[in-house]
Write a protein that holds these residues in place. Structure first.
Motif, PDB file in Angstrom:
ATOM      1  N   ASN A  97      -1.303  -7.699  -7.005  1.00  0.00           N
ATOM      2  CA  ASN A  97      -0.691  -9.015  -6.840  1.00  0.00           C
ATOM      3  C   ASN A  97      -0.371  -9.553  -8.245  1.00  0.00           C
ATOM      4  O   ASN A  97      -1.069 -10.398  -8.790  1.00  0.00           O
ATOM      5  CB  ASN A  97      -1.682  -9.914  -6.093  1.00  0.00           C
ATOM      6  N   GLY A  98       0.684  -8.986  -8.834  1.00  0.00           N
ATOM      7  CA  GLY A  98       0.985  -9.197 -10.253  1.00  0.00           C
ATOM      8  C   GLY A  98       0.202  -8.195 -11.089  1.00  0.00           C
ATOM      9  O   GLY A  98      -0.786  -7.620 -10.614  1.00  0.00           O
ATOM     10  N   SER A  99       0.654  -7.975 -12.325  1.00  0.00           N
ATOM     11  CA  SER A  99      -0.091  -7.095 -13.230  1.00  0.00           C
ATOM     12  C   SER A  99      -1.481  -7.639 -13.469  1.00  0.00           C
ATOM     13  O   SER A  99      -2.409  -6.896 -13.782  1.00  0.00           O
ATOM     14  CB  SER A  99       0.582  -7.003 -14.599  1.00  0.00           C
ATOM     15  N   ASP A 100      -1.612  -8.948 -13.350  1.00  0.00           N
ATOM     16  CA  ASP A 100      -2.903  -9.570 -13.625  1.00  0.00           C
ATOM     17  C   ASP A 100      -4.002  -9.026 -12.712  1.00  0.00           C
ATOM     18  O   ASP A 100      -5.149  -8.919 -13.125  1.00  0.00           O
ATOM     19  CB  ASP A 100      -2.796 -11.091 -13.479  1.00  0.00           C
TER      20      ASP A 100
ATOM     21  N   VAL B  90      -1.532   0.454 -21.658  1.00  0.00           N
ATOM     22  CA  VAL B  90      -0.298   0.052 -22.331  1.00  0.00           C
ATOM     23  C   VAL B  90       0.485  -0.836 -21.374  1.00  0.00           C
ATOM     24  O   VAL B  90       0.917  -0.391 -20.310  1.00  0.00           O
ATOM     25  CB  VAL B  90       0.537   1.283 -22.760  1.00  0.00           C
ATOM     26  N   ASP B  91       0.621  -2.100 -21.730  1.00  0.00           N
ATOM     27  CA  ASP B  91       1.302  -3.077 -20.878  1.00  0.00           C
ATOM     28  C   ASP B  91       2.791  -3.087 -21.226  1.00  0.00           C
ATOM     29  O   ASP B  91       3.186  -3.561 -22.286  1.00  0.00           O
ATOM     30  CB  ASP B  91       0.669  -4.458 -21.096  1.00  0.00           C
ATOM     31  N   GLU B  92       3.590  -2.551 -20.309  1.00  0.00           N
ATOM     32  CA  GLU B  92       5.036  -2.438 -20.534  1.00  0.00           C
ATOM     33  C   GLU B  92       5.824  -3.432 -19.683  1.00  0.00           C
ATOM     34  O   GLU B  92       6.878  -3.096 -19.150  1.00  0.00           O
ATOM     35  CB  GLU B  92       5.500  -1.010 -20.224  1.00  0.00           C
TER      36      GLU B  92
ATOM     37  N   GLN C  76       3.345  -2.042 -15.530  1.00  0.00           N
ATOM     38  CA  GLN C  76       4.693  -2.609 -15.496  1.00  0.00           C
ATOM     39  C   GLN C  76       4.715  -3.694 -14.421  1.00  0.00           C
ATOM     40  O   GLN C  76       3.712  -3.907 -13.747  1.00  0.00           O
ATOM     41  CB  GLN C  76       5.741  -1.513 -15.216  1.00  0.00           C
ATOM     42  N   THR C  77       5.841  -4.379 -14.275  1.00  0.00           N
ATOM     43  CA  THR C  77       5.871  -5.507 -13.350  1.00  0.00           C
ATOM     44  C   THR C  77       7.270  -5.707 -12.765  1.00  0.00           C
ATOM     45  O   THR C  77       8.264  -5.304 -13.384  1.00  0.00           O
ATOM     46  CB  THR C  77       5.429  -6.806 -14.062  1.00  0.00           C
ATOM     47  N   PHE C  78       7.329  -6.316 -11.600  1.00  0.00           N
ATOM     48  CA  PHE C  78       8.616  -6.724 -11.029  1.00  0.00           C
ATOM     49  C   PHE C  78       8.982  -8.148 -11.434  1.00  0.00           C
ATOM     50  O   PHE C  78       9.986  -8.685 -10.987  1.00  0.00           O
ATOM     51  CB  PHE C  78       8.587  -6.580  -9.495  1.00  0.00           C
TER      52      PHE C  78
ATOM     53  N   ARG D 199       5.341 -11.619  -6.767  1.00  0.00           N
ATOM     54  CA  ARG D 199       4.069 -11.131  -7.285  1.00  0.00           C
ATOM     55  C   ARG D 199       3.858  -9.642  -7.006  1.00  0.00           C
ATOM     56  O   ARG D 199       3.170  -9.271  -6.058  1.00  0.00           O
ATOM     57  CB  ARG D 199       2.871 -11.934  -6.721  1.00  0.00           C
ATOM     58  N   LEU D 200       4.444  -8.797  -7.810  1.00  0.00           N
ATOM     59  CA  LEU D 200       4.126  -7.381  -7.690  1.00  0.00           C
ATOM     60  C   LEU D 200       4.035  -6.741  -9.072  1.00  0.00           C
ATOM     61  O   LEU D 200       5.006  -6.716  -9.826  1.00  0.00           O
ATOM     62  CB  LEU D 200       5.145  -6.624  -6.828  1.00  0.00           C
ATOM     63  N   GLY D 201       2.856  -6.259  -9.379  1.00  0.00           N
ATOM     64  CA  GLY D 201       2.628  -5.541 -10.622  1.00  0.00           C
ATOM     65  C   GLY D 201       2.298  -4.098 -10.312  1.00  0.00           C
ATOM     66  O   GLY D 201       1.844  -3.774  -9.209  1.00  0.00           O
TER      67      GLY D 201
END
Ligand code: PLP
Length: 360
Positions: A81-84, A181-183, A208-210, A220-222
Motif C-alpha cells: 500500500n505504497g512503497s512505505d 535501492v529506492d527507485e 519502485q512506485t506507481f 497507493r501502489l508500491g
C-alpha cells in the motif's frame, strides 16, 4: 557474480518461525461459483459497482502483467500500500527493535528514519558527499553485523541526483545485509534500473512506485523487487488483503497504457528543462542542482522567505532549508507548462521585491 547470500540468516527468528494468517482465499484453490467461505455479502455493495468480494491477496494477475514489463518473475514482486508499506515490512522482518539498525544517507527520503523510529530500531546516518554521491569508503568502514539493511535512494529525494551504479555494486559486494535501492524516480532518469541485478544479488531489494511517473499516487501502489525467498518473507507478514480491488483493477488497466505513461514522462522531462532554463535567469536563484527526477532542487538567496511569498500567491513548493546540505534550498516539482510559467512569474515578482528591500 553470484553471491552466497542466505536470507534465512538475516530474518528475525520470530518471523522465520511465524505461522502466517491463512485467509479464506488462500485456502481455496480451484474453480467455484458459490462463495460462502469468507462471510462476504453475497447480495452486492451499498454503492454502484461490485466491491463485495475480497480482492486477490497475492495480486497474481497484476504481478504477471508487471513481470512481463519489468522482465522479472511474478514471484520476485511484492506489492504494498505504497512503497512505505514495503519499507515498514522490511524493518519488521529484519530488524530486532532496540538492537538491529539501518544505515541511511541524508539528505534523503524521510520515511526510512521515521519507520525505524516507529519500529524502535537505531538508525546510523552517514551524510552523502558534498556532490550528493554515496560515501562508499565510509560505508565500508562502518558496516557491522548489527546493521541489517541500508536505504539508498536513487535518484535521491530531495537532491534529484542518481547514485552511481558502480558504487551500489561495490556496496552490494561488501555488505552482508540488505541493500534497499529506492527507485521511486527511476522513470525520469536515463540510467538503467538496478532491477537487472536482482538475479545476481540475494541482498538487493529494489523499490519502485506507481505514485510518480505513472501518475497514480491516489491509488497507493508500491513495488518491491527481490529474489523470491525475500519476497516470501514480506508476503508472510503483510496484511492479507493489503492491495484493494480498485487499485488492482486500475493498475492492470494502466499497464496496458504504457505509451501514455511514457508520453507523460517525456512531457515532464521537457518541462524540467524549461524550468531549469527559466530558473537560471532569476537573480534569487543561486544554484540549480542537476536532476534525474521530476523535481528540481534549487539553492536560493532566502528559501523561507520565498517559500512564504509563494504560498501567498497559492503556490506550494517544498522548503528543504532545514535539511542537511540543503541550506536555502527549495524542492520544486515539475508541473504542467502553465503551472511552471505561473511559478516563474511569481518567483520573478518575489525577486524584484527582495532586491528592492535590499537596496532600500
Ligand atoms: C514519493 C516517494 C516514494 C513513493 O512512496 P509511495 O508510498 O509509493 O507513494 C518512495 N520513495 C521516495 C524516495 C519518494 O520520494
Amino acid at each position: 557474480m553470484k553471491s552466497n547470500f542466505d536470507i534465512k540468516k538475516l530474518v528475525r527468528p520470530n518471523i522465520a518461525e511465524l505461522q502466517p494468517y491463512s485467509s479464506a482465499r488462500d485456502e481455496y484453490v480451484g474453480e467455484a461459483n458459490i462463495f460462502l467461505d469468507a462471510n462476504e455479502n453475497s447480495l452486492g455493495s451499498a454503492v454502484q459497482g461490485k466491491f463485495n468480494r475480497y480482492p486477490d491477496p497475492k495480486q497474481w494477475e497484476l504481478k504477471e502483467k508487471l513481470a512481463r514489463i519489468k522482465k522479472v518473475k511474478p514471484s520476485q514482486i511484492f506489492f504494498g500500500n505504497g512503497s512505505d508499506e514495503a519499507i515498514d515490512l522490511l524493518y519488521r522482518a529484519f530488524c530486532e527493535p532496540q538492537k538491529d539498525s539501518a544505515l541511511i544517507f541524508p539528505p534523503t527520503y524521510g520515511m526510512y528514519k521515521v519507520q525505524a523510529n516507529i519500529h524502535n530500531s537505531p538508525v546510523v546516518e552517514i551524510p552523502l558527499n558534498e556532490d550528493f554521491s554515496l560515501p562508499v569508503e565510509k560505508i565500508i568502514q562502518i558496516i557491522n553485523p548489527a546493521i541489517k539493511m541500508m536505504f539508498i535512494c536513487s535518484p535521491n529525494n530531495p537532491t534529484g541526483n542518481l547514485i552511481r551504479k558502480k558504487d551500489i555494486l561495490t556496496i552490494l559486494d561488501c555488505f552482508k545485509g540488505l541493500v534497499v535501492v529506492d527507485e521511486a524516480y527511476i522513470d525520469f532518469s536515463n540510467a538503467d534500473s538496478m532491477l537487472s541485478e536482482i538475479e545476481n544479488y540475494g541482498n538487493l531489494v529494489v523499490l519502485q512506485t506507481f505514485s510518480k511517473a505513472w501518475g497514480m499516487a491516489g491509488l497507493r501502489l508500491g513495488m518491491a523487487f527481490a529474489q523470491a525467498e525475500t519476497i516470501e518473507i514480506l508476503n508472510k507478514i503483510k496484511y492479507p488483503y493489503n492491495i484493494n480491488q480498485v487499485t488492482q483493477e486500475y493498475v492492470i488497466k494502466a499497464l496496458s497504457n504504457l505509451p501514455q505513461k511514457e508520453d507523460m514522462v517525456n512531457t515532464l522531462l521537457q518541462q524540467r528543462k524549461v524550468l531549469e532554463e527559466k530558473l537560471s535567469e532569476l537573480e534569487i536563484v543561486e544554484k540549480i542542482y542537476p536532476s534525474d527526477a521530476n523535481f528540481i532542487l534549487v539553492k536560493t538567496l532566502n528559501a523561507p522567505a520565498i517559500y512564504n511569498d509563494l504560498i501567498k500567491s497559492g503556490i506550494i513548493v517544498r522548503n528543504r532549508s532545514n535539511v542537511n546540505l540543503c541550506n536555502n534550498c527549495l524542492r520544486i516539482t515539475v508541473g504542467t507548462a502553465s503551472e511552471n510559467e505561473q511559478l516563474i512569474e511569481q518567483l520573478a515578482k518575489i525577486g524584484a521585491g527582495l532586491f528592492k528591500n535590499v537596496t532600500a
